[in-house]
Motif scaffolding. Structure first.
Motif, short mmCIF file in Angstrom:
data_model
loop_
_atom_site.label_atom_id
_atom_site.label_comp_id
_atom_site.label_asym_id
_atom_site.label_seq_id
_atom_site.Cartn_x
_atom_site.Cartn_y
_atom_site.Cartn_z
N GLY A 10 0.95 -1.29 -0.07
CA GLY A 10 -0.07 0.12 -0.01
C GLY A 10 0.79 1.39 0.11
N HIS A 11 1.85 1.15 -0.74
CA HIS A 11 2.76 2.29 -0.73
C HIS A 11 3.87 2.45 0.50
CE1 HIS A 11 4.73 5.55 -3.08
NE2 HIS A 11 4.24 6.29 -2.46
N ALA A 12 4.26 1.51 1.12
CA ALA A 12 5.11 1.68 2.21
C ALA A 12 4.26 1.96 3.40
CB ALA A 12 6.32 2.46 1.93
N ASN A 66 -0.90 14.75 10.50
CA ASN A 66 -1.62 13.71 9.49
C ASN A 66 -1.16 13.04 8.31
OD1 ASN A 66 -4.21 14.55 11.06
ND2 ASN A 66 -3.37 16.33 10.30
N SER A 67 0.32 13.76 8.12
CA SER A 67 0.69 12.95 6.61
C SER A 67 2.42 13.29 6.47
CB SER A 67 0.02 13.58 5.49
OG SER A 67 0.14 14.96 5.59
N GLY A 68 2.95 12.92 5.74
CA GLY A 68 4.33 12.89 5.47
C GLY A 68 4.56 14.50 5.11
N THR A 69 3.83 14.91 4.33
CA THR A 69 4.25 16.43 3.59
C THR A 69 3.78 17.32 4.96
OG1 THR A 69 3.82 17.91 1.70
CG2 THR A 69 1.61 17.14 2.82
N GLU A 70 2.81 17.25 5.72
CA GLU A 70 2.65 17.92 6.94
C GLU A 70 3.65 17.79 7.85
OE1 GLU A 70 -1.23 17.01 8.82
OE2 GLU A 70 -0.99 19.02 9.91
N ALA A 71 4.13 16.67 8.17
CA ALA A 71 5.41 16.59 9.03
C ALA A 71 6.73 17.27 8.48
CB ALA A 71 5.74 15.16 9.15
N ASN A 72 6.78 17.32 7.18
CA ASN A 72 7.89 18.13 6.49
C ASN A 72 7.58 19.74 6.76
OD1 ASN A 72 9.57 15.90 6.01
ND2 ASN A 72 8.61 15.56 4.00
N GLU A 73 6.50 20.12 6.10
CA GLU A 73 6.26 21.55 6.34
C GLU A 73 6.37 21.81 7.73
OE1 GLU A 73 4.61 23.54 4.11
OE2 GLU A 73 4.61 22.26 2.62
N GLY A 83 15.40 14.10 -4.01
CA GLY A 83 14.52 13.80 -2.84
C GLY A 83 13.18 14.27 -3.00
N PHE A 84 12.40 13.31 -2.45
CA PHE A 84 10.92 13.78 -2.75
C PHE A 84 10.25 13.79 -1.19
CE2 PHE A 84 6.43 12.46 -2.33
CZ PHE A 84 5.82 13.37 -3.30
N HIS A 85 9.56 15.00 -0.97
CA HIS A 85 9.17 15.54 0.52
C HIS A 85 7.72 15.72 0.66
CE1 HIS A 85 13.37 15.21 1.73
NE2 HIS A 85 13.89 16.01 0.89
N GLY A 86 7.04 15.67 -0.59
CA GLY A 86 5.43 15.75 -0.45
C GLY A 86 4.95 16.94 -1.42
N ARG A 87 3.71 17.04 -1.34
CA ARG A 87 3.18 18.02 -2.54
C ARG A 87 2.39 19.22 -1.81
NH1 ARG A 87 1.43 15.10 -7.40
NH2 ARG A 87 2.24 12.87 -7.28
N LEU A 100 16.41 15.80 4.00
CA LEU A 100 16.90 14.79 3.12
C LEU A 100 16.22 13.45 3.60
CD1 LEU A 100 20.56 13.24 3.50
CD2 LEU A 100 19.43 14.60 5.35
N GLU A 101 15.93 12.59 2.51
CA GLU A 101 15.45 11.18 2.55
C GLU A 101 16.88 10.48 2.79
OE1 GLU A 101 12.56 9.27 -0.22
OE2 GLU A 101 13.37 11.02 -1.44
N PRO A 102 16.97 9.69 3.80
CA PRO A 102 18.28 9.04 4.13
C PRO A 102 18.54 7.93 2.74
CG PRO A 102 17.23 9.10 6.16
CD PRO A 102 16.20 9.71 4.91
N VAL A 136 9.84 9.36 6.24
CA VAL A 136 8.49 8.99 5.99
C VAL A 136 8.49 7.57 5.51
CG1 VAL A 136 6.64 9.31 4.35
CG2 VAL A 136 7.60 11.31 5.69
N GLN A 137 9.67 7.07 4.61
CA GLN A 137 9.67 5.74 4.20
C GLN A 137 10.68 5.03 5.08
OE1 GLN A 137 9.20 4.57 0.19
NE2 GLN A 137 8.11 6.32 -0.39
N THR A 138 11.69 5.55 5.24
CA THR A 138 12.76 4.76 5.92
C THR A 138 12.65 4.46 7.37
OG1 THR A 138 14.05 6.58 6.48
CG2 THR A 138 14.51 5.45 4.40
N ALA A 164 5.56 9.33 8.68
CA ALA A 164 4.04 9.14 8.35
C ALA A 164 3.74 7.67 7.91
CB ALA A 164 3.80 10.21 7.17
N LYS A 165 3.26 7.33 6.91
CA LYS A 165 3.33 6.06 6.13
C LYS A 165 3.03 5.15 7.05
CE LYS A 165 5.28 6.97 1.77
NZ LYS A 165 4.04 7.20 0.95
N SER A 166 4.04 4.20 7.59
CA SER A 166 4.06 3.13 8.49
C SER A 166 3.48 3.41 9.77
CB SER A 166 5.37 2.20 8.53
OG SER A 166 5.92 2.02 7.21
C1 LIG Z 1 10.21 10.26 1.84
C2 LIG Z 1 8.51 10.87 1.59
N1 LIG Z 1 8.30 12.08 2.41
C3 LIG Z 1 7.29 12.73 2.40
C4 LIG Z 1 6.09 12.16 1.57
C5 LIG Z 1 4.72 12.82 1.51
O1 LIG Z 1 3.90 12.04 2.33
P1 LIG Z 1 2.22 12.28 2.31
O2 LIG Z 1 2.07 11.62 1.04
O3 LIG Z 1 1.76 11.51 3.47
O4 LIG Z 1 2.09 13.63 2.29
C6 LIG Z 1 6.44 10.81 0.81
C7 LIG Z 1 5.18 10.21 -0.03
O5 LIG Z 1 5.49 9.24 -0.66
C8 LIG Z 1 7.69 10.34 1.05
O6 LIG Z 1 7.88 9.04 0.31
#
Ligand SMILES: Cc1ncc(COP(=O)(O)O)c(C=O)c1O
Length: 387
Positions: free
Chosen positions: A47-49, A105-112, A133-137, A185-187, A221-223, A250-252
């Motif tokens: 389910g996407h990690a 509530n989510s990964g992007t919000e944690a990063n914000e 790196g990917f950190h959200g939308r 950074l995403e490790p 969020v993934q690692t 977030a995620k897991s």
């Molecule tokens: C490393 C990483 N950070 C942040 C996010 C954003 O998380 P969310 O989709 O819960 O906002 C993701 C989503 O795939 C991600 O993989």
């Protein structure tokens, strides 16, 4: 509804923003999901990690059910026993210096929130992140996302974002300075194709942040939450023991119940005052029950050790398999790199009822399975790849 009806309704009543697989998931158990048509799929995409504890882990389900019978939600303006326990458990499994949690509530919000905390703590604006790196939308997170098309989707971007080359400490030295609030950074860069950096890169990065007064943020969020062979990538041998000032999660974390978090060290935490951060749903009771039960299930079922042995098993089994160039990643965050684009492999696996993930590297297939996947289940994938 049968699959055709489900697809028709979803497509009619939702924005067409996702590229979907042609299956409708109806229920799940462990590493398996069943579709509307009664077909059984091996879910190595998790389910996407998200589904770290496996689909509908009984301990997590029971905890959510019991919490639902008591109270689903009340905001942070009241205290709550389940929130107290979840926060304590999360901080207890985190590296020692990370002593405070902030739930969202989510990964992007944690990063914000992590980037905001860093700016508040330093009085600076600039944020350095990494190519790939990917950190959200959401606005700040997508502006820190130097991967493919994403930054452009987020235009106009938040100012004061700069990038460096992942894994190249000299490129960090060239752009990090005393005006930099945060390095994020995403490790392991998952979406970019499970790209890794050397352990020394992380300890040198840690030192640069100490020297220049920069807040170091690991986007886990993934690692995080056991996926890469330790509770967190931070502090592990893969990071040469380096621990950031903030970890985002977030995620897991909630086994599928939406929840995110920032874990913050004492020094940075002293800069945060009442009303500096907040979100209505963060720390809600249902999510907190899911967090506590997720952490307990991972611990009780020894899932972290399992994720390490799964990685090793996969590495051993894929030696000599035609077309496989390398196995990337750690634990249950794995990239299988092929000699050529692997879209056809992904499709073939799906036709054999095995769900895997792609990445922005066309040659890299991603596996993000539940941490309790067994070697026999992994062998099913290996068998198809061999043939
Ligand atoms: C490393 C990483 N950070 C942040 C996010 C954003 O998380 P969310 O989709 O819960 O906002 C993701 C989503 O795939 C991600 O993989």
């Amino acid at each position: 509804m049968n699959f055709t009806e489900i697809k028709h309704h979803e497509d009619e009543f939702q924005l067409a923003t996702y590229a979907k697989m042609d299956i409708a998931v109806e229920r799940g158990s462990g590493v398996w999901v069943w579709t509307s048509e009664g077909d059984k799929y091996l879910d190595l995409y998790g389910g996407h990690a998200v589904c770290a504890t496996g689909h509908s882990h009984p301990h997590v389900v029971r905890a959510i059910q019991e919490q639902s019978d008591k109270v689903l939600f009340y905001s942070n303006l009241v205290y709550s026993e389940i929130r107290a326990k979840a926060a304590e458990k999360l901080v207890t499994v985190a590296p020692d210096v990370l002593t405070k949690a902030f739930f969202c509530n989510s990964g992007t919000e944690a990063n914000e929130n992590a980037m905001r905390i860093a700016r508040m703590a330093t009085g600076r604006k600039k944020v350095l992140s990494f190519d790939g790196g990917f950190h959200g939308r959401t606005a700040d997170s997508i502006s820190a996302t130097f991967l493919g098309k994403y930054r452009d989707i987020g235009k106009p971007n938040v100012p004061d974002h700069v990038s460096a080359e992942f894994g190249n400490i000299e490129s960090v030295r060239a752009v990090a300075d005393r005006e930099t609030a945060a390095i994020i950074l995403e490790p392991i860069q998952s979406m970019a194709g499970v790209r890794e950096a050397s352990p020394a890169f992380f300890s040198e990065l840690r030192q640069i942040c100490y020297d220049l007064g920069i807040v170091l943020i690991f986007d886990e969020v993934q690692t995080g939450i056991g996926r890469t062979g330790n509770w967190f990538f931070a502090g592990s041998e893969h990071a040469d023991g380096a621990v950031p000032d903030i970890i985002t999660l977030a995620k897991s974390l909630g086994s599928g119940v939406p929840v995110g978090a920032c874990l913050v060290n004492d020094i940075v935490a002293t800069h945060i005052k009442t009303n500096d951060l907040g979100t209505t749903f963060g720390g809600g009771m249902l999510a907190m029950a899911a967090v506590l039960a997720t952490l307990e299930a991972i611990e009780d079922d020894d899932m972290i050790a399992n994720s390490v042995s799964i990685e090793q098993h996969l590495r051993d089994s894929l030696v000599g398999v035609a077309g496989v160039k390398a196995v990337l990643g750690k634990g249950c965050l794995i990239g299988i790199e092929f000699d050529e684009a692997c879209g056809a492999v992904h499709k073939k696996l799906l036709s054999q009822k095995i769900v895997t993930g792609t990445s922005s590297d066309p040659n890299v297939l991603r596996l993000l399975p539940p941490l309790m996947v067994s070697k026999d289940e992994i062998e099913m994938l290996v068998e198809v790849l061999r043939s």
